[in-house]
Design a protein around this motif. Structure first.
Motif, mmCIF file in Angstrom:
data_model
loop_
_atom_site.group_PDB
_atom_site.id
_atom_site.type_symbol
_atom_site.label_atom_id
_atom_site.label_comp_id
_atom_site.label_asym_id
_atom_site.label_seq_id
_atom_site.Cartn_x
_atom_site.Cartn_y
_atom_site.Cartn_z
ATOM 1 N N THR A 176 74.360 -17.077 57.323
ATOM 2 C CA THR A 176 74.354 -17.228 58.702
ATOM 3 C C THR A 176 73.991 -19.003 58.795
ATOM 4 O O THR A 176 72.797 -19.334 58.374
ATOM 5 N N LEU A 177 74.398 -19.865 59.647
ATOM 6 C CA LEU A 177 74.458 -20.513 59.974
ATOM 7 C C LEU A 177 74.326 -21.034 61.198
ATOM 8 O O LEU A 177 74.949 -20.600 62.402
ATOM 9 N N TYR A 178 73.702 -21.398 61.673
ATOM 10 C CA TYR A 178 73.266 -22.151 63.534
ATOM 11 C C TYR A 178 73.126 -23.505 63.507
ATOM 12 O O TYR A 178 72.948 -24.247 62.596
ATOM 13 N N ILE A 201 67.219 -20.029 59.107
ATOM 14 C CA ILE A 201 68.867 -19.583 58.393
ATOM 15 C C ILE A 201 69.108 -21.007 58.376
ATOM 16 O O ILE A 201 68.465 -21.590 58.897
ATOM 17 N N ALA A 202 70.251 -21.955 57.655
ATOM 18 C CA ALA A 202 70.518 -22.699 57.645
ATOM 19 C C ALA A 202 70.776 -23.880 58.804
ATOM 20 O O ALA A 202 71.295 -22.805 60.371
ATOM 21 N N PHE A 203 71.103 -24.452 59.259
ATOM 22 C CA PHE A 203 71.128 -25.864 60.340
ATOM 23 C C PHE A 203 72.116 -26.603 60.164
ATOM 24 O O PHE A 203 71.665 -27.718 59.631
ATOM 25 N N ALA A 204 73.009 -26.752 60.989
ATOM 26 C CA ALA A 204 73.670 -28.231 60.973
ATOM 27 C C ALA A 204 73.895 -28.576 62.469
ATOM 28 O O ALA A 204 73.835 -28.016 63.599
ATOM 29 N N ALA A 205 73.086 -29.981 62.179
ATOM 30 C CA ALA A 205 72.933 -31.259 63.182
ATOM 31 C C ALA A 205 74.336 -31.174 63.988
ATOM 32 O O ALA A 205 74.941 -32.108 62.984
ATOM 33 N N VAL A 206 74.897 -31.351 65.201
ATOM 34 C CA VAL A 206 75.996 -32.313 65.318
ATOM 35 C C VAL A 206 75.595 -33.210 66.976
ATOM 36 O O VAL A 206 74.610 -32.853 67.388
ATOM 37 N N LEU A 207 75.826 -34.398 66.600
ATOM 38 C CA LEU A 207 75.311 -35.277 67.225
ATOM 39 C C LEU A 207 75.744 -35.857 68.523
ATOM 40 O O LEU A 207 76.063 -37.202 69.197
ATOM 41 N N THR A 208 76.192 -34.751 69.503
ATOM 42 C CA THR A 208 77.267 -34.310 70.334
ATOM 43 C C THR A 208 76.107 -35.266 71.700
ATOM 44 O O THR A 208 76.704 -35.202 72.400
#
Length: 218
Positions: A163-165, A181-188
């Motif tokens: 699972t990715l958040y 869980i893994a985390f991906a950061a968005v810069l919006t």
């Protein structure tokens, strides 16, 4: 094969922008309670927090009765303006469709109300592209508590390892960490890239639609 079989998203500043509606709703609620109207930038810095925490952050008032009244007034104004003043980011609907075509389950875990997310997705023809929604009324402990992520994972029968958040704030990063869980950061959003360093995101993305690059590179 993509290591993540479930991708969970925050909503505000991750999949879409409802800042106009949020600012209008905050201003209406604070005006009704005789508090000064904050600058729009100050309101935008609270996006992603619970309404209770937003009230405290903007007023400094810790009175729970006032916070509850703020929430009621905010909700009343938001019911009138929020959906119409929300936009999805470019490429988001196509990204969700691509995930679905890859049989990757998707969910939204947000401090926004569940029914509001339903309305927004219907407006943009994306309701069928999300498998689970966990909103403010679905939990009793908002992010960064991992309760919402756990609930979404339960509904989607997913595991922490797959699972990715995806989110735009430190609150999102902390929730993912606490959920394991893994985390991906968005810069919006309003959070700069360097603020995420301590949380070791698996990716820093200019927008959530860049999740597609992660899919197509494996």
């Amino acid at each position: 094969m993509l290591p993540y079989r479930t991708v969970l998203f925050d909503f505000d500043y991750t999949l879409g922008d409802s800042s106009r509606g949020i600012v209008a709703s905050v201003n209406a609620a604070l005006t009704a309670l005789d508090y000064p109207v904050p600058k729009p930038e100050a309101v935008c810095q609270t996006i992603g927090l619970s309404l209770n925490e937003t009230f405290v952050r903007l007023t400094g008032c810790l009175d729970q009765g006032q916070a509850a009244r703020f929430t009621q007034l905010f909700k009343a104004k938001a019911d009138a303006v929020m959906v119409g003043q929300t936009v999805l980011y470019p490429g988001v609907r196509e990204m969700l469709a691509k995930l679905r075509s890859r049989q990757i389950r998707t969910g939204i875990v947000t401090t926004k109300y569940h029914y509001r997310i339903d309305q927004i997705l219907v407006r943009f023809g994306a309701a069928e592209l999300i498998n689970a929604i966990v909103g403010a009324e679905d939990v009793n402990r908002p992010k960064p508590d991992p309760q919402g992520i756990y609930l979404a994972m339960q509904r989607l029968e997913s595991t922490p390892e797959t699972t990715l958040y995806v989110g735009d704030s430190v609150v999102d990063a902390l929730a993912a960490r606490q959920a394991g869980i893994a985390f991906a950061a968005v810069l919006t959003g309003t959070t700069p890239a360097e603020a995420f360093q301590a949380y070791q995101p698996c990716a820093l993305l200019r927008g959530s639609s860049e999740i597609l690059k992660m899919i197509e590179s494996v």
